[in-house]
Each structure stands twice: as structure tokens, then as C-alpha cells.
Design a protein around this motif. Structure first.
Motif, PDB file in Angstrom:
ATOM      1  N   VAL A  49      -8.273  -1.238  39.518  1.00  0.00           N
ATOM      2  CA  VAL A  49      -8.994  -2.559  39.455  1.00  0.00           C
ATOM      3  C   VAL A  49     -10.211  -2.372  40.087  1.00  0.00           C
ATOM      4  O   VAL A  49     -11.363  -3.023  39.608  1.00  0.00           O
ATOM      5  N   VAL A  50     -10.424  -1.765  41.353  1.00  0.00           N
ATOM      6  CA  VAL A  50     -11.561  -1.627  42.008  1.00  0.00           C
ATOM      7  C   VAL A  50     -12.704  -0.991  41.097  1.00  0.00           C
ATOM      8  O   VAL A  50     -14.108  -1.747  40.776  1.00  0.00           O
ATOM      9  N   LEU A  51     -12.511   0.000  40.494  1.00  0.00           N
ATOM     10  CA  LEU A  51     -13.231   0.933  39.681  1.00  0.00           C
ATOM     11  C   LEU A  51     -14.096  -0.274  38.358  1.00  0.00           C
ATOM     12  O   LEU A  51     -15.148  -0.334  38.165  1.00  0.00           O
ATOM     13  N   VAL A  52     -13.034  -0.996  37.717  1.00  0.00           N
ATOM     14  CA  VAL A  52     -13.265  -1.933  36.668  1.00  0.00           C
ATOM     15  C   VAL A  52     -14.167  -2.849  36.961  1.00  0.00           C
ATOM     16  O   VAL A  52     -15.221  -3.314  36.607  1.00  0.00           O
ATOM     17  N   VAL A  53     -13.807  -3.628  38.092  1.00  0.00           N
ATOM     18  CA  VAL A  53     -14.309  -5.025  38.665  1.00  0.00           C
ATOM     19  C   VAL A  53     -15.672  -4.439  38.969  1.00  0.00           C
ATOM     20  O   VAL A  53     -16.708  -5.350  38.566  1.00  0.00           O
ATOM     21  N   VAL A  54     -15.972  -3.599  39.902  1.00  0.00           N
ATOM     22  CA  VAL A  54     -17.273  -3.096  40.579  1.00  0.00           C
ATOM     23  C   VAL A  54     -18.039  -2.676  39.162  1.00  0.00           C
ATOM     24  O   VAL A  54     -19.180  -3.081  39.169  1.00  0.00           O
ATOM     25  N   SER A  55     -17.746  -1.783  38.282  1.00  0.00           N
ATOM     26  CA  SER A  55     -18.493  -1.533  37.172  1.00  0.00           C
ATOM     27  C   SER A  55     -18.899  -2.740  36.126  1.00  0.00           C
ATOM     28  O   SER A  55     -20.236  -2.748  35.912  1.00  0.00           O
ATOM     29  N   VAL A  56     -18.058  -3.539  36.165  1.00  0.00           N
ATOM     30  CA  VAL A  56     -18.383  -4.715  34.992  1.00  0.00           C
ATOM     31  C   VAL A  56     -19.323  -5.665  35.769  1.00  0.00           C
ATOM     32  O   VAL A  56     -20.387  -6.046  35.081  1.00  0.00           O
ATOM     33  N   ALA A  57     -19.122  -5.991  37.111  1.00  0.00           N
ATOM     34  CA  ALA A  57     -20.012  -6.796  37.870  1.00  0.00           C
ATOM     35  C   ALA A  57     -21.564  -6.118  37.950  1.00  0.00           C
ATOM     36  O   ALA A  57     -22.236  -6.964  37.410  1.00  0.00           O
ATOM     37  N   ILE A  58     -21.373  -4.717  38.229  1.00  0.00           N
ATOM     38  CA  ILE A  58     -22.682  -4.196  38.166  1.00  0.00           C
ATOM     39  C   ILE A  58     -23.612  -4.321  36.353  1.00  0.00           C
ATOM     40  O   ILE A  58     -24.685  -4.338  36.751  1.00  0.00           O
ATOM     41  N   GLY A  59     -22.489  -3.696  35.764  1.00  0.00           N
ATOM     42  CA  GLY A  59     -23.067  -3.781  34.541  1.00  0.00           C
ATOM     43  C   GLY A  59     -23.847  -5.194  34.060  1.00  0.00           C
ATOM     44  O   GLY A  59     -24.511  -5.229  33.374  1.00  0.00           O
ATOM     45  N   PHE A  60     -22.891  -6.360  34.495  1.00  0.00           N
ATOM     46  CA  PHE A  60     -23.278  -7.626  34.092  1.00  0.00           C
ATOM     47  C   PHE A  60     -24.593  -8.091  34.806  1.00  0.00           C
ATOM     48  O   PHE A  60     -25.434  -8.524  33.929  1.00  0.00           O
ATOM     49  N   VAL A  61     -24.829  -7.491  35.929  1.00  0.00           N
ATOM     50  CA  VAL A  61     -26.114  -8.041  36.749  1.00  0.00           C
ATOM     51  C   VAL A  61     -27.156  -7.330  36.014  1.00  0.00           C
ATOM     52  O   VAL A  61     -28.467  -7.944  35.582  1.00  0.00           O
ATOM     53  N   ILE A  62     -27.008  -5.985  35.742  1.00  0.00           N
ATOM     54  CA  ILE A  62     -28.238  -5.106  35.172  1.00  0.00           C
ATOM     55  C   ILE A  62     -28.458  -5.624  33.728  1.00  0.00           C
ATOM     56  O   ILE A  62     -29.784  -5.909  33.312  1.00  0.00           O
ATOM     57  N   ALA A  63     -27.489  -5.791  32.806  1.00  0.00           N
ATOM     58  CA  ALA A  63     -27.788  -6.138  31.368  1.00  0.00           C
ATOM     59  C   ALA A  63     -28.079  -7.734  31.215  1.00  0.00           C
ATOM     60  O   ALA A  63     -28.990  -7.674  30.419  1.00  0.00           O
ATOM     61  N   SER A  64     -27.588  -8.381  32.182  1.00  0.00           N
ATOM     62  CA  SER A  64     -28.145  -9.774  32.213  1.00  0.00           C
ATOM     63  C   SER A  64     -29.808  -9.883  32.529  1.00  0.00           C
ATOM     64  O   SER A  64     -30.480 -10.415  31.904  1.00  0.00           O
ATOM     65  N   ALA A  65     -30.045  -9.326  33.295  1.00  0.00           N
ATOM     66  CA  ALA A  65     -31.547  -9.001  34.056  1.00  0.00           C
ATOM     67  C   ALA A  65     -32.109  -8.537  32.831  1.00  0.00           C
ATOM     68  O   ALA A  65     -33.448  -8.994  32.642  1.00  0.00           O
ATOM     69  N   LEU A  66     -31.876  -7.568  32.150  1.00  0.00           N
ATOM     70  CA  LEU A  66     -32.780  -6.784  31.141  1.00  0.00           C
ATOM     71  C   LEU A  66     -32.682  -8.176  30.029  1.00  0.00           C
ATOM     72  O   LEU A  66     -33.879  -8.185  29.493  1.00  0.00           O
ATOM     73  N   ALA A  67     -31.593  -8.746  29.769  1.00  0.00           N
ATOM     74  CA  ALA A  67     -31.524  -9.837  28.674  1.00  0.00           C
ATOM     75  C   ALA A  67     -32.799 -10.907  29.040  1.00  0.00           C
ATOM     76  O   ALA A  67     -33.442 -11.310  28.219  1.00  0.00           O
ATOM     77  N   LEU A  68     -32.642 -11.222  30.139  1.00  0.00           N
ATOM     78  CA  LEU A  68     -33.618 -12.350  30.680  1.00  0.00           C
ATOM     79  C   LEU A  68     -35.047 -11.923  30.697  1.00  0.00           C
ATOM     80  O   LEU A  68     -35.964 -12.758  30.086  1.00  0.00           O
ATOM     81  N   LEU A  69     -35.113 -10.567  30.814  1.00  0.00           N
ATOM     82  CA  LEU A  69     -36.496  -9.997  30.757  1.00  0.00           C
ATOM     83  C   LEU A  69     -37.091 -10.031  29.279  1.00  0.00           C
ATOM     84  O   LEU A  69     -38.254 -10.240  28.984  1.00  0.00           O
ATOM     85  N   ALA A  70     -36.128  -9.861  28.484  1.00  0.00           N
ATOM     86  CA  ALA A  70     -36.405  -9.441  27.028  1.00  0.00           C
ATOM     87  C   ALA A  70     -36.410 -10.904  26.262  1.00  0.00           C
ATOM     88  O   ALA A  70     -36.732 -10.997  24.978  1.00  0.00           O
ATOM     89  N   HIS A  71     -35.930 -11.996  27.086  1.00  0.00           N
ATOM     90  CA  HIS A  71     -35.980 -13.363  26.224  1.00  0.00           C
ATOM     91  C   HIS A  71     -37.266 -14.069  26.099  1.00  0.00           C
ATOM     92  O   HIS A  71     -37.364 -14.403  24.726  1.00  0.00           O
ATOM     93  N   ARG A  72     -38.138 -13.631  26.744  1.00  0.00           N
ATOM     94  CA  ARG A  72     -39.489 -14.178  26.348  1.00  0.00           C
ATOM     95  C   ARG A  72     -40.451 -13.169  25.811  1.00  0.00           C
ATOM     96  O   ARG A  72     -41.470 -13.158  25.410  1.00  0.00           O
ATOM     97  N   ARG A  73     -39.891 -11.885  25.808  1.00  0.00           N
ATOM     98  CA  ARG A  73     -40.821 -10.714  25.451  1.00  0.00           C
ATOM     99  C   ARG A  73     -39.768  -9.805  24.430  1.00  0.00           C
ATOM    100  O   ARG A  73     -39.182  -8.779  24.560  1.00  0.00           O
TER     101      ARG A  73
END
Lengths: 253, 234, 322
Positions: B44-68
Motif C-alpha cells: 500500500v505504501v509503495l503504491v500510494v507514494v509512487s502514484v502521488a509523486i508521479g501525479f505531482v511530476i506529471a501534472s507539473a509537466l502537463a501544466l508546463l506544456a499547457h501553454r507551450r
């Protein structure tokens, strides 16, 4: 700095392992080098058998269901359920209920490969332009002819996408086949006492290369399978929206 | 003839009960559930931590690419390769750098989720109707306000769908984390345990239950965050 | 005088016969604990308080059980015990010992000789005492002390299901030669590289099997049951051997030397830990016969109990820990 060199060192050892035979960690047998060819072949045998059987089973079923446009819940759910079952658990289940060995592992891998192919075939056929199908009906084509000559060619790219996803999944899962009694590239990874860390890394490199190669190759097949007119139209649409995402299915390993 | 001191109880072995024959034994399962608690918790810990971190990074990338828009292609390319490399191979390719343990497993699991989440966040944002953005601009919203008050809320269903896919597949991958030295339910599937039916059914069921639970939780969160979709459905 | 001597002799023989008679084979009922005297309990020595020791183990059932028994026994004697079980095969455990990751682990005499001290299998001592003496010398050169060997001998061997053996008509390993092309041999992955396994069978018995299939050490018997392999690598204390379904082939050319277990301890660490360690190890090993080890192994492999629970059962049933 030292860490970087160390990383290259171990990685370099792994690459060296792929090309040069050497004595095993405990001595007595030769590992690495040309042995990797044999292990790769075993790995491809497992993957190919499973993928082949899965395609033979899933494509016809998907074609029929997609043509009659029924049971969409089933066709989509099978992928959702497939995603929730870990590949290791699937392999273990059949090891426990069918036994160990090549045949049983192929069976488990086939079950793993079916959902993406089935779902994609279904969606591919379902999404064929209704007008085109109606026109074919009007021309007097039978159901079988419509499937074969209209829907299948137009769905081919999506089907290829499903096969592409399954191929990567199966190649990845075949790595743990040794746990269920079948040899594959996972064998060096799971037996560090014979192959050492350089063997583990070497085998991991080969598996990664195989998976990426399969993805690229089948991506090319997917592109080739798209009728020229549809592709040009799609590329144009792609530049405006993001349907390029839809071509990929979901991987499970 | 040696006098055997202190005999240990010798059990009858000629026949065999359910457990001895590797069968499916409800009694054994009920009495041995505690073996699965720690591995389950680790998973449970592995999954929750990994998805949370992945979500933060991927969302940041998506917001970055939103206008570029030009960033989208390269990001897809890189995350696509990370997605294709089998996790088990990734665990060992990372070992020279991060060694054995949870860190290696989490890095590999996060890398896998990036493409899925990036794709869904970006598609979600792109899918916001032009009327909504026009109305927002008409009201005088700045770009930032537009993003957070209009685009993200409307993109939420798509974003959540991506999160659901990412978490269910990460549960499956985290089962392999044992081979990276990170614990998890994978330890229940090695050696002779893999042929013991009771064990395989319990461990497998726990994995599936975790995936389904995460899926439903995220769905629930989605429903809570987007009350307007509920109204439409009724 | 002679009458007293005769009486003593009769008494001793009667007791010996009684002991033998009470030692049933696998078909005895559950809960048959013989009249045997309990072993002396382990005493908690205050001199051991605060002294820490790390016990390791290799990666199979008997090693887990032994590791746990030693660890729990030393704990009962007052030591602070840390454990690192499931290290891997002997190469990995050896390295962990050398690096100081662990202070001690149970190793088999002939395994040490052939895997670490470059002794050829043909030259390995064939007696338990000779094997122990040679191993002890080898370990001492590396700075480790091999404590007294266990009574049981967990020898490498090969075996088959009773059905297979009778259908092929084989009783000894040499009997396999005419049938070698029909035989698939399954063993642990290390077996491929071990002179006391596949390599030795190829060199000493000149056997060329149809195929060697590496299987997880814990799956050997299942592989034989399923018919995936006709011949499997066995160890003479395997729990499955107590079921009576399998037969161990006779090693007529004496390929396999004795494998008694010894707890190998870092010599410097041993002296700092005091005499308590030797005392405990000697006490604990008194009950470790081949029959007892088979029983303990089967509790883990067949009854699916946890090794640490089986270890504490051993200590309780023998009276070492009350």
C-alpha cells in the motif's frame, strides 16, 4: 563523481556480460555471451506463443462483438479487470492450479495478452464510420463480407495498437517465467548467485531493449496498417487535438 | 544404537491433509492471515507514494506544456520510453545508482505512471470547451485564474480517470517490487509458495482488492470534487 | 562381579531396544513423542547481557530453521541477537560473513570445502570427522571458527518418486547410466555449477542426462510429482522424504561426501562473546538428528508453518527452552 563512474562501471559490466562468456559466480559453468542468445530465444518463444494464440482468439471475438455492436460492457470491462490483476499473481495462480512448466506459463501469458487485443479490436470495429457500413449493406454485402472487407481493414490500426500493448506486456511478464518453471531472460535476473550483478544487469538490458524494439516495430506496423487516406486525415486532426494518446493501450508490467 | 534424547513430536506423514497437498484450505487461511499483513502494508505504501509523486511530476509537466505546445512531443517521447521499459528490468537497471530497496522501486514505479497521468491531464485540459474559456476571459480572469478556476475543474474527470488507471496498474507492478528489495506482496509468490493454492488465492485477492479499493476511492473523490457531473447524471 | 556386569549389560541392551522400538517410521500417529529425556534447559547467563551477535542464514528451509534455532537459543541465553536470514546461496552468505554484515551462519562442511576452499569433490574427506577437521582448518585460515558439527548429515543426493524408480528399475546412481537419455534431471540453479551436484554426476558417473532443468530449490519435489523431471536433486533431511513417496538412489561410487552443519563464527567476535556461545550451540545441537531435521523441515515445507515457529517448537519440545 565516484558514484557516476561506479554506475558506468556496473552498467558497463552488464553490457560486457551480454557479449563475453565467462565462468559463473560459483565456478563450473560458462554463462553470458552466447548464452544470452539462447535465453533470448527462450524468452521470444514464450512471448511469441502467447501473443500468437491470444491474437487468434481475441481478434475474431472482437470482430464479431464489434460488428454486432453488443456487449460493449464486457469488451471494455475485460481490460479493466485485466489491469487490476498483477501479472505475478496471474502466473502464480496458474502455477498453483495447473502446475509448473512452459505450457502452463504460455497459458497464463495468453490470458494476459487477450484483454488489450480484444478491447482494441472491439473499439476499432465499433468506431468504423456507420455510413460506410450502411453503404456496404446497401451494396448487398453479407455480414461476413462487411467484416472482412470493410471493418477489418479500417480497424487494423487500432487492432495493431492492441497487439502492440500486449506484446510489451507479455515480453515484460515473461521475465518472471522462471518462477513458474519456464526459462527466459529472467533466469539470470533471479539467480544472482550464478550470474552475479553483471548478469542481472545484462539480462535487464536485453529485456528492456526487446520491449522497446517490439513497441517500435509494432508502432511501424500500426502506421503501415492505417489506410493512407485515413492516416493523412488523422494526422491533420492530431495536430489539433491529442488523439495520438488514444493509440496506446495500457501496459501491465 | 544411539539413545535418542529428547524426542521431537513426529507427525504422521503418509497421507496428508489439505495444506500438505497444497490445496485451497479455508481453515489455514483464516489462521494465517497475519502472514500477509506486513507485505500488504508495504505494498500500500509503495503504491500510494509512487502514484502521488508521479501525479505531482506529471501534472507539473502537463501544466508546463499547457501553454507551450511544442513541449508535448518530447515529453511524450521520454515518458513513453519509461513506460515501455518493463518494471522488473528497470529495478535492476537502477541498482547501480540507487541500490536495492524502496527507493529503487519507487523511482521505477513513478517513471511508469508519468505517461498515463501526463496524457490524461493534457487531454483533460485540451478538452475544456472553448465556450468556457471564452466566458472566463470575458469575465476578465487572468491566465492563472482561468487555469485554476475554469480549466482544471472541467478537466477533473479526465485527470481522475488517468489517476485510476495509474493506480490500478501500479498495484500490479508493486507486486514485483519484492525483487528490488522493497518488500510487498511479491514475497508471497516465490519458491514453493507459488504452488500452494491457498496462499496464491489470498495474496492475489489482496492485490485485486487493493486495486479495486483505490479505484473506488479515487472515483469517490472525483464525485465529491465535481458535483456538477453528478447533477447531470441524475 | 560378573553377575553385576551381566545385569548392567542386560539393562543397557533392554533400554537400547526400547529406544529403537519407540522410533517409528512416518506412519506413526501425530503427537508421538517418545519417552526420551528432555535436554538440559538453556540458562540465561547475566554475563552475556548486552553482547550483540548477528546470525545469518542461506536461502532454504533447513537454513532458516537452523538460523532461527541458534538465534532463539542465544537469545534465551541472554545475548542480544540480530538476524539476517535469506541472504542467498553460499557465495553470498560467505561474502556477508567476510564483510562483517553477519557474525555467524550455519554452513555445511563439504559445501565449504568444495565451494570456498578449492577442494575437489573426489579429494573431499568421506568421514564426518575428517570433513569437519578439514573445513575447520579452512575457516581458521580466513579468521573464522567452525563450531562443533551437528549430529545430522544433510547430504547431497539424487532421488526419484518410488513409481519412477520401479518403472525404470533403478536402485543406485550407476543404474541410471543405461537410461540416461530418457532422464530429465531437475535441481536448484546452483546445481548446474556444483561439483557435488550436476558437475560431479557428469564427471564421476559419466552421466549425460537428456536435459537439466533448473528449478527453485523449493519446487524440486513438485517437479518430480508432475513428471516434469524423472530425477531430482535431494537432500537427505528433506521433509518430503518422510512421506515415503520418494526413494533416494544409492551413491555407489561415493561421490557425495558428508554434510554436517557447523555454525561458522567470526573468531574475534567469538572471543568477545565469551564461552556462552559454544555452550549454547553444543546444547542445542544434541537433539538435531537426521530424523528430527526431516520432521522440522516437513513442518515448514509440507505443513506450511513459519521457520521461526518451528524453531521455537523444537526448543520447547526438547526442553531447551521451558
Amino acid at each position: 563523481m565516484h558514484t557516476t563512474l561506479a554506475f558506468l562501471g556496473q552498467f558497463g559490466d552488464g553490457i560486457d556480460f551480454i557479449f563475453h562468456q565467462r565462468e559463473s559466480r560459483g565456478g563450473g559453468v560458462q554463462v553470458g555471451g552466447s548464452e544470452m542468445l539462447d535465453l533470448t530465444w527462450q524468452h521470444l518463444k514464450l512471448s511469441g506463443a502467447a501473443l500468437g494464440i491470444a491474437t487468434l482468439v481475441a481478434v475474431p471475438v472482437g470482430l464479431v462483438l464489434g460488428h454486432i455492436r453488443r456487449f460493449s460492457f464486457l469488451a471494455i470491462s475485460v481490460s479493466n479487470i485485466g489491469r487490476a490483476v498483477p501479472t505475478l499473481a496471474l502466473l502464480a495462480f496458474f502455477a498453483a492450479y495447473l502446475g509448473l512448466g512452459f505450457g502452463n506459463v504460455v497459458f497464463a501469458l495468453t490470458l494476459l495478452a487477450i484483454p488489450p487485443i480484444l478491447t482494441n479490436t472491439y473499439i476499432g470495429v465499433y468506431q468504423v464510420d456507420r455510413d460506410t457500413v450502411d453503404a456496404a449493406h446497401g451494396m448487398g454485402m453479407s455480414d461476413a463480407q462487411i467484416v472482412r472487407r470493410v471493418e477489418l481493414p479500417l480497424a487494423m490500426a487500432t487492432i495493431a495498437g492492441g497487439v502492440r500493448t500486449s506484446a510489451v506486456n507479455v515480453i515484460a511478464t515473461a521475465t518472471i517465467a522462471p518462477l513458474a518453471g519456464a526459462t527466459s531472460l529472467g533466469f539470470p535476473i533471479l539467480n544472482a548467485q550464478i550470474y552475479g550483478p553483471e548478469g542481472q544487469i545484462g539480462a535487464a538490458i536485453v529485456v528492456a531493449v526487446l520491449a522497446v524494439a517490439a513497441d517500435v516495430l509494432l508502432g511501424l506496423v500500426q502506421r503501415a496498417a492505417t489506410p493512407r487516406g485515413v492516416r493523412l486525415e488523422a494526422e491533420d486532426r492530431e495536430r489539433r487535438s491529442f488523439t495520438m494518446f488514444r493509440k496506446r493501450g495500457v501496459q501491465t508490467t | 544404537m544411539i539413545l535418542e534424547l529428547a524426542q521431537v513430536e513426529i507427525h504422521r506423514r503418509s497421507t496428508g491433509g489439505c495444506v500438505q497437498n497444497d490445496g485451497f484450505c479455508p481453515d489455514w487461511i483464516v489462521h494465517n492471515l497475519d502472514r500477509y499483513v506486513d507485505p500488504f502494508r508495504e505494498q500500500v505504501v509503495l503504491v500510494v507514494v509512487s502514484v502521488a509523486i508521479g501525479f505531482v511530476i506529471a501534472s507539473a509537466l502537463a501544466l508546463l506544456a499547457h501553454r507551450r505546445r511544442w513541449l508535448v512531443g518530447p515529453i511524450i517521447g521520454v515518458t513513453g520510453v519509461l513506460y515501455t521499459i518493463p518494471s522488473l528490468a528497470a529495478f535492476f537497471l537502477l541498482q547501480p545508482i540507487t541500490g536495492r530497496g524502496s527507493l529503487t522501486a519507487i523511482i521505477a514505479l513513478v517513471a511508469y505512471t508519468l505517461l498515463i497521468i501526463f496524457r490524461n491531464v493534457t487531454t483533460g485540459l485540451r478538452g475544456v470547451p472553448a465556450e468556457a474559456t471564452d466566458a472566463g476571459r470575458g469575465l476578465g480572469l487572468t491566465d492563472n485564474q482561468l487555469l485554476w478556476k475554469v480549466e482544471v475543474p472541467l478537466a477533473l474527470p479526465e485527470i481522475m480517470a488517468g489517476l485510476r488507471i495509474a493506480s490500478t496498474t501500479t498495484v500490479g507492478l508493486a507486486t514485483l517490487a519484492f525483487f528490488a528489495g522493497a518488500g510487498g506482496l511479491g514475497e508471497r509468490f516465490v519458491g514453493s509458495q507459488i504452488v500452494f493454492k491457498s496462499n496464491v488465492v489470498v495474496a492475489g485477492a489482496l492485490c485485486v482488492l487493493l486495486a479495486v479499493a483505490l479505484d473506488l476511492i479515487i472515483l469517490l473523490v472525483q464525485r465529491l470534487l465535481t458535483p456538477w457531473t453528478r447533477a447531470r447524471a441524475t | 562381579m560378573r553377575r553385576n556386569l551381566l545385569a548392567v549389560l542386560v539393562l543397557v541392551s533392554l533400554t537400547a531396544f526400547a529406544a529403537c522400538g519407540s522410533d517409528d517410521n512416518g506412519d506413526s500417529n501425530k503427537g508421538e513423542s517418545s519417552s526420551g529425556t528432555k535436554l538440559a534447559a538453556i540458562k540465561n547467563d547475566p554475563a552475556n547481557k548486552g553482547k550483540s551477535v548477528t546470525i545469518g542464514s542461506k536461502n532454504f528451509t533447513e537454513e532458516f530453521i537452523l538460523g532461527n534455532i541458534y538465534a532463539q537459543a542465544l537469545k534465551a541465553a541472554g545475548y542480544t541477537v540480530k538476524t539476517q536470514f535469506n541472504l542467498g546461496s553460499e557465495q553470498i552468505a560467505h561474502k556477508a560473513l567476510q564483510k562483517g554484515q553477519i557474525d555467524a551462519y550455519p554452513e555445511y562442511t563439504s559445501t565449504a570445502l568444495t565451494s570456498f576452499f578449492n577442494v575437489k569433490i573426489a579429494d573431499a574427506p568421506k568421514t564426518a570427522s575428517g570433513s569437519y577437521a578439514a573445513a575447520k582448518k579452512g575457516w581458521a585460515k580466513e579468521g573464522f571458527t567452525a563450531l562443533a558439527p551437528t549430529p545430522f548429515n544433510d547430504a547431497q543426493a539424487v532421488g526419484m518418486t518410488k513409481k519412477e524408480a520401479s518403472s525404470l528399475g533403478v536402485k543406485t546412481i550407476s543404474d541410471l547410466k543405461p537410461k540416461e537419455s530418457q532422464i530429465v534431471f531437475a535441481g536448484s540453479p546452483e546445481c548446474k555449477q556444483r561439483v557435488d551436484c550436476l558437475l560431479g554426476l557428469q564427471q564421476t558417473y559419466k552421466l549425460k542426462f537428456k536435459k537439466f532443468v533448473p528449478v527453485d530449490i523449493a519446487q524440486r519435489y513438485k517437479t518430480a510429482d508432475d513428471g516434469q523431471a524423472q530425477l531430482i536433486e535431494v537432500f537427505t533431511t528433506d521433509g518430503q522424504l518422510a512421506t515415503g513417496k520418494y526413494v533416494v538412489l544409492v551413491d555407489d561410487k561415493h561421490l557425495f561426501p558428508p554434510y554436517n552443519a557447523t555454525l561458522v563464527v567470526n573468531s574475534k567476535k567469538l572471543s568477545s562473546l565469551g564461552p556462552g556461545v559454544r555452550t549454547v550451540v553444543n546444547q542445542v545441537q544434541k537433539g538435531m538428528t537426521t530424523r528430527v531435521m526431516q520432521e522440522l523441515n516437513s513442518r515448514v515445507d509440507i505443513d506450511k508453518q513459519e521457520p521461526k515457529d518451528v524453531a521455537s517448537e523444537y526448543l520447547k519440545e526438547t526442553g531447551l527452552v521451558r
